[in-house]
Write an enzyme that holds these catalytic residues in place. Structure first.
Site, mmCIF file in Angstrom:
data_model
loop_
_atom_site.group_PDB
_atom_site.id
_atom_site.type_symbol
_atom_site.label_atom_id
_atom_site.label_comp_id
_atom_site.label_asym_id
_atom_site.label_seq_id
_atom_site.Cartn_x
_atom_site.Cartn_y
_atom_site.Cartn_z
ATOM 1 N N ARG A 1 -4.195 -7.217 0.942
ATOM 2 C CA ARG A 1 -3.549 -8.206 1.806
ATOM 3 C C ARG A 1 -2.736 -9.129 0.904
ATOM 4 O O ARG A 1 -3.084 -9.349 -0.257
ATOM 5 C CB ARG A 1 -4.572 -9.021 2.592
ATOM 6 N N LYS B 1 -11.643 -10.918 2.986
ATOM 7 C CA LYS B 1 -12.058 -11.731 4.127
ATOM 8 C C LYS B 1 -13.555 -11.969 4.088
ATOM 9 O O LYS B 1 -14.326 -11.109 3.657
ATOM 10 C CB LYS B 1 -11.683 -11.028 5.437
ATOM 11 N N HIS C 1 2.496 -6.884 4.802
ATOM 12 C CA HIS C 1 1.292 -6.287 5.364
ATOM 13 C C HIS C 1 1.520 -4.815 5.724
ATOM 14 O O HIS C 1 0.575 -4.028 5.741
ATOM 15 C CB HIS C 1 0.827 -7.062 6.597
ATOM 16 N N ARG D 1 0.248 -2.507 3.107
ATOM 17 C CA ARG D 1 -1.197 -2.229 3.204
ATOM 18 C C ARG D 1 -1.445 -1.115 4.232
ATOM 19 O O ARG D 1 -2.229 -0.194 3.987
ATOM 20 C CB ARG D 1 -1.929 -3.514 3.587
ATOM 21 N N HIS E 1 -12.670 -3.148 5.090
ATOM 22 C CA HIS E 1 -12.969 -3.316 6.512
ATOM 23 C C HIS E 1 -14.479 -3.379 6.722
ATOM 24 O O HIS E 1 -15.218 -2.543 6.203
ATOM 25 C CB HIS E 1 -12.402 -2.150 7.334
ATOM 26 N N TYR F 1 -6.140 4.057 11.998
ATOM 27 C CA TYR F 1 -5.148 4.785 11.217
ATOM 28 C C TYR F 1 -5.106 6.256 11.584
ATOM 29 O O TYR F 1 -4.106 6.927 11.345
ATOM 30 C CB TYR F 1 -5.418 4.604 9.719
#
Length: 303
Positions: free
Chosen positions: A156, A182, A249, A252, A275, A284
């Site tokens: 990110r 995150k 982004h 990514r 994730h 994806y």
């Protein structure tokens, strides 16, 4: 009192007391008119306020099903349900007519849009030629290093800009990159040789020697702002005719999509992206399938 009269009264209150925009009032009015029209067909007569109070969860679900049958998506139906909630709150407050079932009706969950990846050619073009946006050698080296890192490691933009100079992945080492993602979760990401090479060129021009200095600097020596990276890529894509979704982004997304297309394991991609849930990574697979079908439609002789 009939429900239609209450609707008109409510719209007047929105425009007068709440000073809602004319377009908002028009949209709300249309949504509630549609809802009342459904109730008229559903019950065989124009609804009154007591009729509104007697609506059950099944009635609301029948209305939502009818909206879905009209090909209204989750986001649209959620918006219309919100308007109905607002209208019923007004009716309860102004006329003392309450409906308890509406609180048990769940809003449709809006589907997250599919990630929009770039083609491999466009992604590589960004990493090799992004420096042409600036005529300063240091800025060219910095931007090349940043965007190569984003595409090469799937970071990110906030993760890349949060790195310190001492964390720069340089040639002569095969150590992975430790990334703070995150939720303050750290993950380990392998680094391609090309990423180390362009990073080394940037480090030779980096104007702060301390290891704790930001890895990517703005022109004034502070940590680079994400807006500067976004501006650089926006200028580059316009100069080179790239699609509007060519953003930091998107690199990514491209990292994940291109790995998947080359047969990478979905669990491995989940770990590389950081994730928390595999379901997030599974989006994806839909992107990969959509691109495959697009190629099939364009290439098949019967397409």
């Amino acid at each position: 009192m009939m429900a239609e009269a209450a609707r008109q009264e409510w719209l007047g209150w929105l425009a007068g007391e709440r000073r809602a925009a004319a377009l908002t009032v028009e949209t709300y009015g249309r949504d509630i008119a549609g809802f009342l029209g459904f109730l008229t067909r559903h019950a065989g007569g124009e609804p009154s306020l007591p009729d509104l109070a007697g609506l059950s969860v099944a009635d609301f679900r029948a209305w939502m099903a009818a909206e879905a049958a009209e090909d209204h998506g989750n986001a649209t139906r959620a918006k219309k349900l919100s308007a109905v909630r607002s209208f019923l709150r007004y009716v309860e407050r102004e006329h003392g007519v309450a409906n308890s079932a509406i609180g048990l009706v769940a809003s449709p969950r809006a589907r997250k849009p599919l990630p929009r990846a770039l083609t491999a050619v466009d992604a590589r073009l960004i990493t090799t030629d992004i420096g042409e946006v600036s005529d300063m050698a240091a800025i060219q080296a910095r931007d090349t290093a940043l965007f190569t890192l984003l595409y090469g490691c799937g970071l990110r933009i906030s993760e890349a800009l949060g790195l310190q100079r001492g964390e720069a992945p340089l040639p002569g080492s095969d150590a992975p990159l430790r990334v703070l993602g995150k939720g303050s979760k750290t993950r380990i990401v392998p680094v391609l040789p090309i990423v180390r090479e362009v990073m080394a060129r940037w480090i030779t021009l980096h104007w702060q020697p301390a290891p704790e200095a930001p890895l990517f600097l703005g022109a004034r020596g502070k940590r680079m702002d994400p807006a500067i990276a976004q501006l650089a890529l926006r200028n580059f894509r316009r100069l080179n005719g790239l699609p509007e979704h060519a953003t930091p982004h998107a690199l990514r997304h491209s990292f994940a999509t291109h790995l998947l297309a080359q047969g990478a394991d979905l669990r491995a991609i989940q770990e590389l992206l950081g994730h928390a849930s595999l379901s997030t990574t599974q989006r994806y697979t839909a992107v990969d399938t959509a691109q495959l079908m697009d190629v099939w439609r364009r290439a098949h002789p019967k397409g």
